[in-house]
Design a protein around this motif. Structure first.
Motif, PDB file in Angstrom:
ATOM      1  N   ALA A  10      53.726  28.657  23.830  1.00 48.31           N
ATOM      2  CA  ALA A  10      53.379  29.812  25.159  1.00 48.31           C
ATOM      3  C   ALA A  10      53.076  30.961  24.820  1.00 48.31           C
ATOM      4  O   ALA A  10      52.111  32.014  25.102  1.00 48.31           O
ATOM      5  CB  ALA A  10      54.090  29.087  26.395  1.00 48.31           C
ATOM      6  N   ASP A  33      45.085  34.347  25.380  1.00 49.24           N
ATOM      7  CA  ASP A  33      44.938  33.047  25.194  1.00 49.24           C
ATOM      8  C   ASP A  33      44.757  32.297  26.202  1.00 49.24           C
ATOM      9  O   ASP A  33      46.475  31.834  26.651  1.00 49.24           O
ATOM     10  CB  ASP A  33      45.224  32.619  23.964  1.00 49.24           C
ATOM     11  N   THR A  34      44.637  31.950  27.217  1.00 48.71           N
ATOM     12  CA  THR A  34      44.714  31.511  28.319  1.00 48.71           C
ATOM     13  C   THR A  34      44.682  29.790  27.956  1.00 48.71           C
ATOM     14  O   THR A  34      45.805  28.807  28.712  1.00 48.71           O
ATOM     15  CB  THR A  34      43.547  30.856  29.298  1.00 48.71           C
ATOM     16  N   ASN A  57      46.597  28.501  25.528  1.00 48.38           N
ATOM     17  CA  ASN A  57      48.030  27.971  25.787  1.00 48.38           C
ATOM     18  C   ASN A  57      49.404  28.286  26.647  1.00 48.38           C
ATOM     19  O   ASN A  57      50.418  28.098  27.564  1.00 48.38           O
ATOM     20  CB  ASN A  57      49.334  29.030  24.445  1.00 48.38           C
ATOM     21  N   ASP A  58      48.696  29.077  28.182  1.00 45.98           N
ATOM     22  CA  ASP A  58      49.897  28.914  29.197  1.00 45.98           C
ATOM     23  C   ASP A  58      50.457  27.366  29.393  1.00 45.98           C
ATOM     24  O   ASP A  58      49.855  26.554  29.736  1.00 45.98           O
ATOM     25  CB  ASP A  58      48.566  28.917  30.077  1.00 45.98           C
ATOM     26  N   GLY A 115      51.234  34.023  31.258  1.00 39.78           N
ATOM     27  CA  GLY A 115      50.738  33.798  30.923  1.00 39.78           C
ATOM     28  C   GLY A 115      50.553  34.605  30.036  1.00 39.78           C
ATOM     29  O   GLY A 115      49.897  34.835  28.352  1.00 39.78           O
ATOM     30  N   ASP A 171      50.899  36.804  26.442  1.00 40.03           N
ATOM     31  CA  ASP A 171      51.471  36.022  24.992  1.00 40.03           C
ATOM     32  C   ASP A 171      51.262  37.009  23.723  1.00 40.03           C
ATOM     33  O   ASP A 171      50.598  38.021  23.796  1.00 40.03           O
ATOM     34  CB  ASP A 171      50.391  34.784  25.061  1.00 40.03           C
ATOM     35  N   ASN A 204      47.438  38.689  29.079  1.00 40.55           N
ATOM     36  CA  ASN A 204      46.908  36.961  28.652  1.00 40.55           C
ATOM     37  C   ASN A 204      45.836  36.705  27.467  1.00 40.55           C
ATOM     38  O   ASN A 204      44.899  36.982  28.011  1.00 40.55           O
ATOM     39  CB  ASN A 204      46.515  36.415  29.927  1.00 40.55           C
TER      40      ASN A 204
HETATM   41 CA    CA Z   1      48.361  32.593  27.834  1.00 39.38          CA
END
Ligand code: CA
Ligand code: ARE
Length: 635
Positions: A228, A141-142, A144-145, A181, A183, A139
């Motif tokens: 996401a 980039d949190t 876009n979760d 999450g 990505d 993950n």
């Molecule tokens: Ca993410």
């Protein structure tokens, strides 16, 4: 004729032109025991005239050990495809030799291929692939979760799970709505691990285009990266960083092309929606006047239509005839789905074709002339943007009908010629987990038979993996014994084909069938203090150092069914390597006949895994190999 002395393959010492053009004559070398035979002939079939032709071979030399005679003959240069076999005579008996083996009567199949003008990308032959299931890798980039209940699709509300927890949904049937999450930013941030630490240089991403599910095999929009996972700009950044040499070797990236079916939320179809996307026009499911009506096959509109495996959220694309709107949309011209991502500013290096066998017209499921025509057109489209791009088909059986004449795929996922036999030998179960044990001699003939179906260039780009997002994890199939993973990795990194690591297999990630084979990556394992990771790194370095392991000959040296030992040679002009694999759990002393690949008596070999040195004597090397481990002896 002494069969044990006979050898030929399309390695550099035995075939002068494995990638001939129309103007390259092909000189073939054939090996026999010294003084064993009186004559040898090449018999080849030329597709230009539909006839067999004979070439008498002449004695050319002895090998380095003086044990063998080497005979030669030349197939003349022309542009047509040819298939060849050898006839060997000793004055009383005759033997026949082709890619499928040795017989006393003339074989009718299994000949070696000569396909002028055909070659597969050299980066595929020389690379190591790493497969990432994006939601589960890292993950990065949190922001876009996908959160709990962010949307509901197909009756399933999205569920956000914490990294490291189980992959199963709270509501049965909703596994595809579970998000962790991961990505594209995460893949980008971990390129140092993939490229520098492990040394893999080809990234294969499971689907990344917008779709409501975690696996994204039901595409909503083929032109947009799923929010996401990031954006088209994130993908562009990732591709640039994969290609760059700043974080490890300069690499390559291939995407999952899901072109048999779209998702039912695709604006072309329009049966379900799950987010705020407004479609500019009505889809085929919404109106028979839709511009996309011909993209799908309806038995009765709108309720009954062709799908992937009866799954209503995966309506099957209808490819119609050459030049149809669907074909143009998917691969027809610049700006089509296939071409857009190969073109600038993206510039991916190829496609893995999902469910490739089924692409067809009229709701049919392929494996016929239309499917092959579509694949030929798709190849032309891919190569017109980038002749160096690759096409890897997904097919679980014998994929040779898409691979044996150089007009469709460059390679296929090698379930049939690697995953399955290796799993049966090492784990004692097949890739679905059913009990199936294999002894080395059976393993060897399975591997030989599957290689024989394919041109040499294709053999070298078949993707060899221990497991995938569609099988149980190798470590679990093997009963959780990490030593079996070590053995699997050694096999994979020394065998013919592009080694492909399904993320986590390099540390023995556990997991049963889908969805349990898609657990979140455990980053605490991703260091060389993990023995399996360190071994993976070491093996990739070895493979990168010895071209013989990538494009050299393959020669079986030993199949010992009693002691469960399998040994094979890989060699070219510069190096001779003998790989010894121990299928038992015990350390064993093994004597390997290395004179077969012309290692001379008194010469030294080094086990590249341990550094131990041995001397060749009596044409053999005697060494000790740990249980479920191997040795890579190099000269
Ligand atoms: Ca993410
Ligand atoms: C989900 C659930 C499943 C559930 C299914 C049906 O996870 O547990 O059974 O839904 O409701 C993608 C997702 C899957 C998802 C599936 C359907 O990744 O998680 O399953 O979509 O929504 C055959 C096909 C081959 C296909 C495999 C899985 O020939 O093309 O089955 N593989 C690709 C991808 C998959 C993907 C899809 C296709 C769909 O790699 O990940 O699934 O786009 C024999 C046969 C093969 C057969 C194989 C496995 O060997 O010869 O033809 O492959 O068994 O069944």
């Amino acid at each position: 004729v002494e069969w044990a002395g006979l050898f030929h393959d399309q390695g550099p010492l035995y075939d002068s032109a494995p990638e001939p053009t129309a103007s390259t004559p092909v000189t073939l070398t054939f090996r026999t025991f010294k003084g064993d035979i009186t004559s040898a002939n090449i018999k080849y079939y030329d597709s230009a005239d539909g006839q067999f032709h004979w070439v008498a071979m002449h004695w050319a030399a002895n090998d380095a050990t003086g044990t063998y005679d080497l005979w030669q003959g030349t197939i003349p240069a022309t542009s047509s495809k040819k298939y060849y076999r050898f006839q060997i005579n000793d004055g009383t008996a005759t033997a026949w030799y082709n890619a499928a083996g040795i017989t006393s009567s003339e074989p009718s199949s299994g000949d070696f291929f000569v396909i002028p003008g055909f070659k597969t990308p050299s980066w595929m032959k020389n690379g190591v692939m790493y497969q990432v299931f994006p939601d589960r890798f890292y993950n990065g980039d949190t922001g876009n979760d996908v959160t709990n209940g962010a949307y509901t699709y197909a009756g399933c509300a999205t569920e956000q799970h914490a990294w490291g927890t189980g992959v199963t949904a709270n509501v049965s049937g909703c596994n595809s709505a579970v998000f962790f999450g991961g990505d594209l930013a995460g893949v980008d941030q971990k390129l140092g691990y993939i490229k520098s630490t492990l040394g893999a240089d080809i990234i294969y991403l499971n689907p990344i285009f917008s779709s409501p599910t975690n696996h994204k095999y039901d595409t909503q929009n083929y032109y947009t990266v799923d929010p996401a996972f990031g954006s088209n700009a994130t993908l562009q950044q990732l591709i640039g960083d994969v290609h760059s040499a700043s974080n490890g070797p300069s690499g390559y990236i291939i995407l999952d092309g899901v072109f048999n079916h779209s998702g039912d939320s695709n604006c072309w179809f329009g049966a379900q929606s799950y987010d705020a996307i407004t479609c500019p026009q009505q889809g085929a499911y919404q109106s028979q006047a839709s511009p996309y009506y011909s993209y799908y096959t309806f038995q009765t509109w709108p309720g009954s239509y062709s799908t992937f495996f009866g799954i209503s959220s995966m309506p099957k694309l209808d490819y119609g005839a050459s030049g149809s709107a669907t074909r143009n949309q998917i691969y027809g011209n610049s700006g089509s789905v296939v071409q857009t991502w190969l073109e600038q500013p993206y510039g991916i290096d190829g496609w893995r074709l999902d469910a490739a066998q089924y692409l067809d017209a009229g709701g049919n499921n392929g494996s016929d002339a239309t499917n092959h025509q579509i694949m030929q057109e798709l190849r032309t489209a891919v190569k017109s943007v980038n002749p160096n791009a690759t096409i890897v088909g997904e097919y679980w059986g014998d994929a040779s009908s898409w691979l044996d004449d150089g007009t469709e795929w460059d390679g296929a996922m090698n379930y049939n010629g690697f995953t399955q036999p290796v799993s049966e030998w090492i784990c004692g179960v097949d890739e679905s987990g059913n009990s199936a044990a294999l002894v080395p001699s059976k393993l060897d003939s399975w591997l030989l038979g599957t290689r024989a179906d394919l041109p040499i260039d294709v053999q070298q780009t078949m993707t060899n993996f221990l497991g995938s997002h569609d099988t149980s994890r190798f470590a679990t199939r093997c009963g959780g014994d990490i030593w079996k993973t070590y053995l699997g990795l050694i096999f994979q990194m020394t065998y013919v084909g592009t080694p492909t690591i399904y993320y986590g297999d390099e540390y023995g990630m556990q997991g049963g069938a889908d969805p349990d084979n898609r657990r979140s990556f455990d980053w605490s394992q991703a260091t060389t203090s993990n023995t399996a990771v360190a071994l993976t790194q070491q093996l990739i370095r070895i493979r990168n150092t010895y071209p013989a392991l990538r494009t050299g000959s393959f020669m079986t040296l030993l199949t010992d069914d009693t002691n469960d030992i399998y040994a094979f040679g890989r060699f070219d002009q510069n190096n001779r390597v003998a790989v010894v694999l121990n299928g038992t759990g015990n350390t064993e002393t093994v004597t390997v006949p290395v004179y077969e690949e012309s290692m001379t008596n008194g010469s030294q070999v080094t086990d590249l895994l341990t550094g131990t040195k041995y001397t060749v004597s009596g044409g053999t090397v005697t060494l000790s190999v740990e249980g479920h481990y191997g040795a890579i002896l190099a000269q």
